[in-house]
Design an enzyme around this catalytic site. Structure first.
Site, PDB file in Angstrom:
ATOM      1  N   ILE A 138      13.400  85.294  29.337  1.00 45.09           N
ATOM      2  CA  ILE A 138      13.983  84.957  30.639  1.00 45.09           C
ATOM      3  C   ILE A 138      13.775  86.101  31.641  1.00 45.09           C
ATOM      4  O   ILE A 138      13.626  87.261  31.259  1.00 45.09           O
ATOM      5  CB  ILE A 138      15.496  84.626  30.520  1.00 45.09           C
ATOM      6  CG1 ILE A 138      16.287  85.776  29.876  1.00 45.09           C
ATOM      7  CG2 ILE A 138      15.704  83.314  29.760  1.00 45.09           C
ATOM      8  CD1 ILE A 138      17.786  85.582  29.902  1.00 45.09           C
TER       9      ILE A 138
ATOM     10  N   TYR B 188      18.628  80.623  32.155  1.00 48.01           N
ATOM     11  CA  TYR B 188      18.051  79.333  31.782  1.00 48.01           C
ATOM     12  C   TYR B 188      18.230  78.260  32.850  1.00 48.01           C
ATOM     13  O   TYR B 188      17.874  77.096  32.647  1.00 48.01           O
ATOM     14  CB  TYR B 188      18.621  78.875  30.432  1.00 48.01           C
ATOM     15  CG  TYR B 188      18.188  79.779  29.305  1.00 48.01           C
ATOM     16  CD1 TYR B 188      16.960  79.602  28.679  1.00 48.01           C
ATOM     17  CD2 TYR B 188      18.990  80.843  28.889  1.00 48.01           C
ATOM     18  CE1 TYR B 188      16.538  80.448  27.661  1.00 48.01           C
ATOM     19  CE2 TYR B 188      18.577  81.691  27.869  1.00 48.01           C
ATOM     20  CZ  TYR B 188      17.359  81.486  27.267  1.00 48.01           C
ATOM     21  OH  TYR B 188      16.938  82.334  26.266  1.00 48.01           O
TER      22      TYR B 188
END
Length: 112
Positions: A60, A86
């Site tokens: 991420i 996310y």
């Protein structure tokens, strides 16, 4: 809400060896939801560090940007807003949509 990633050092590293884009790193981490502290993942529980290549979107965005600011041996808390985590999708039924995340991370070593 604030966007991006904030790095809070818990234990300083060597202060001179920082990861560069494209290097493979070995990390330990514990990930929790900012909202309620629920742990969703931990390399400590698996008893082995997590290895990945930084700066290429393998992890991420909060990790790609946050871990770059850490030196070898450092333990830090990464406060990551959902857009650097996310996002609206969430993840694998464990991370709800638009969830802010907190990762306690340790930069174990740079593998090169």
């Amino acid at each position: 809400s604030r966007m991006g990633v904030e790095v809070k050092t818990l234990t300083p590293g060597d202060g001179k060896t920082y990861p560069k884009k494209g290097q493979k790193l070995q990390m330990h981490y514990r990930g929790t939801l900012a909202s309620n502290g629920t742990e969703f993942d931990s390399s400590y529980k698996k008893n082995r560090p997590f290895e990945f290549t930084i700066g290429i979107g393998q992890v991420i965005q909060g990790w790609d940007e946050g871990v770059m600011q850490m030196s070898v041996g450092e333990k830090a808390k990464l406060l990551i807003s959902s857009d650097f985590g996310y996002g609206a999708q969430g993840a694998a039924g464990v991370i709800p949509p638009n969830a802010d995340l907190v990762f306690e991370v340790e930069l174990v070593k740079i593998l090169g």
